[in-house]
Design a protein around this motif. Structure first.
Motif, mmCIF file in Angstrom:
data_model
loop_
_atom_site.group_PDB
_atom_site.id
_atom_site.type_symbol
_atom_site.label_atom_id
_atom_site.label_comp_id
_atom_site.label_asym_id
_atom_site.label_seq_id
_atom_site.Cartn_x
_atom_site.Cartn_y
_atom_site.Cartn_z
ATOM 1 N N VAL A 131 -4.116 7.493 -5.473
ATOM 2 C CA VAL A 131 -4.424 6.757 -4.251
ATOM 3 C C VAL A 131 -4.346 7.715 -3.070
ATOM 4 O O VAL A 131 -3.551 8.651 -3.061
ATOM 5 C CB VAL A 131 -3.470 5.564 -4.062
ATOM 6 C CG1 VAL A 131 -3.675 4.528 -5.145
ATOM 7 C CG2 VAL A 131 -2.011 6.023 -4.038
ATOM 8 N N HIS A 136 -0.861 0.994 -0.052
ATOM 9 C CA HIS A 136 -0.606 0.195 -1.250
ATOM 10 C C HIS A 136 0.883 -0.102 -1.432
ATOM 11 O O HIS A 136 1.249 -0.988 -2.185
ATOM 12 C CB HIS A 136 -1.115 0.916 -2.493
ATOM 13 C CG HIS A 136 -2.589 1.149 -2.485
ATOM 14 N ND1 HIS A 136 -3.494 0.157 -2.772
ATOM 15 C CD2 HIS A 136 -3.316 2.269 -2.213
ATOM 16 C CE1 HIS A 136 -4.721 0.649 -2.687
ATOM 17 N NE2 HIS A 136 -4.640 1.915 -2.353
ATOM 18 N N SER A 151 -7.289 -3.026 -3.906
ATOM 19 C CA SER A 151 -7.961 -1.732 -3.989
ATOM 20 C C SER A 151 -9.455 -1.898 -4.240
ATOM 21 O O SER A 151 -9.884 -2.783 -4.975
ATOM 22 C CB SER A 151 -7.340 -0.901 -5.099
ATOM 23 O OG SER A 151 -7.999 0.334 -5.210
ATOM 24 N N ASN A 159 -9.407 4.688 -7.983
ATOM 25 C CA ASN A 159 -8.438 3.813 -8.645
ATOM 26 C C ASN A 159 -8.982 2.398 -8.723
ATOM 27 O O ASN A 159 -9.224 1.751 -7.708
ATOM 28 C CB ASN A 159 -7.116 3.837 -7.869
ATOM 29 C CG ASN A 159 -5.966 3.282 -8.687
ATOM 30 O OD1 ASN A 159 -6.083 2.249 -9.309
ATOM 31 N ND2 ASN A 159 -4.852 3.998 -8.676
ATOM 32 N N PRO A 161 -2.611 -0.564 -6.921
ATOM 33 C CA PRO A 161 -2.030 0.630 -7.539
ATOM 34 C C PRO A 161 -0.529 0.725 -7.301
ATOM 35 O O PRO A 161 0.017 0.154 -6.363
ATOM 36 C CB PRO A 161 -2.771 1.778 -6.842
ATOM 37 C CG PRO A 161 -4.052 1.172 -6.373
ATOM 38 C CD PRO A 161 -3.707 -0.238 -6.005
#
Length: 292
Positions: free
Chosen positions: A250, A255, A267, A275, A280
């Motif tokens: 990432v 996140h 995401s 990703n 994530p």
């Protein structure tokens, strides 16, 4: 085995995931391993304090702890294959498991193998989602788990064993538990093990008997000694399929920088290698009404 600096955005402050591991030099090293032939030639009357059958997660961690707590004791670890395991099983360790590793003296075992800190679980069910973060510690910081490749963690545990001078690592197969048996074939007492070459043919029956004060059988649920130690039948009730997704790390901390350790950000992979997980650095549980 190393990860990019971008992953340092989410370093695990309790159990380092991207720092250096003190036993990395032993990860691929085989010079500490003793082949069965050499073991048979060198040991005329082998005797150890502890014998551990199997160098999986339990066997390797146990052997290391025994070696650290009793440095004057000699430990023998017998494993059929010391190469990196290639299987998908137990790829996420919860915070309680990480705490257990720390108590074993293996706090940094997650380092240098591409591990990822885990903040909790994102759960999706038919268009609805729920985020369940891990609990917070008394100091207000959130507990974190760790996700990793099973085989790499096993190799780090084995590396710690290979680094101990009072652990002997043998590549061989335990073919028999030595000791008294009752009339029903159950083991009453274990005094040691009989070791043979991994691929010994019927014509090559050379073996070495090793005595020990205590023997630990840690070679898995399908161990050939299971019936000798426990008469309960093994029942396979399910199977597990795994899929490895290779993607970029990432690129920002959005996140996992929210007030609960992770935001409700979903995401969106911007590149082919991006990703693809909804959230994530968390466990992603996707339900469809039948199973995960």
């Amino acid at each position: 085995m190393t990860v990019s600096s971008e992953a340092l955005l989410d370093e695990n402050y309790d159990w380092p995931t991207h720092g250096s591991y003190e036993y990395t030099a032993y990860y691929h090293s085989r010079k500490e391993l003793v082949s069965f032939d050499n073991f048979a030639a060198q040991r005329k009357s082998p005797k150890y304090d502890f014998v551990v059958i199997g160098a999986g997660p339990i066997g390797a961690a146990l052997a290391y702890k025994l070696a650290v707590d009793w440095p004057q004791r000699q430990i023998l670890v017998v494993e059929k294959n010391w190469a990196e395991p290639d299987r998908i099983v137990g790829e996420l360790m919860q915070p309680a498991g990480c705490q257990a590793m720390e108590r074993l003296g293996l706090r940094t075992v997650f380092s240098d193998i591409g591990s990822v800190p885990v903040h909790g679980y994102y759960i999706s069910y038919r268009g609805r989602s729920l985020y369940v973060p891990y609990m917070r510690k008394e100091d207000g910081r959130q507990l974190r788990g760790v996700s990793f490749h099973h085989g790499r963690l096993v190799m780090n545990l084995r590396a710690a064993c290979k680094a101990r001078s009072n652990i002997t690592c043998v590549e061989g197969s335990v073919v028999e538990l030595l000791g008294k048996m009752d009339s029903s074939g159950q083991q009453q007492q274990v005094d040691g093990v009989r070791i043979a070459a991994v691929r010994a043919s019927d014509d090559d029956k050379q073996s070495v008997d090793v005595t020990a004060q205590l023997t630990f059988v840690c070679d898995g649920i399908m161990s050939q000694f299971r019936k000798r130690l426990n008469s309960q039948a093994i029942e396979t009730i399910s199977h597990f399929c795994g899929l490895v997704l290779e993607h970029e790390p990432v690129q920002s901390d959005e996140h996992f920088s929210g007030p609960t350790g992770a935001t409700d950000h979903i995401s969106r992979a911007e590149t082919a290698g991006g990703n693809v997980l909804p959230m994530p650095h968390n466990g992603n549980v996707l339900l469809d009404g039948v199973g995960p």
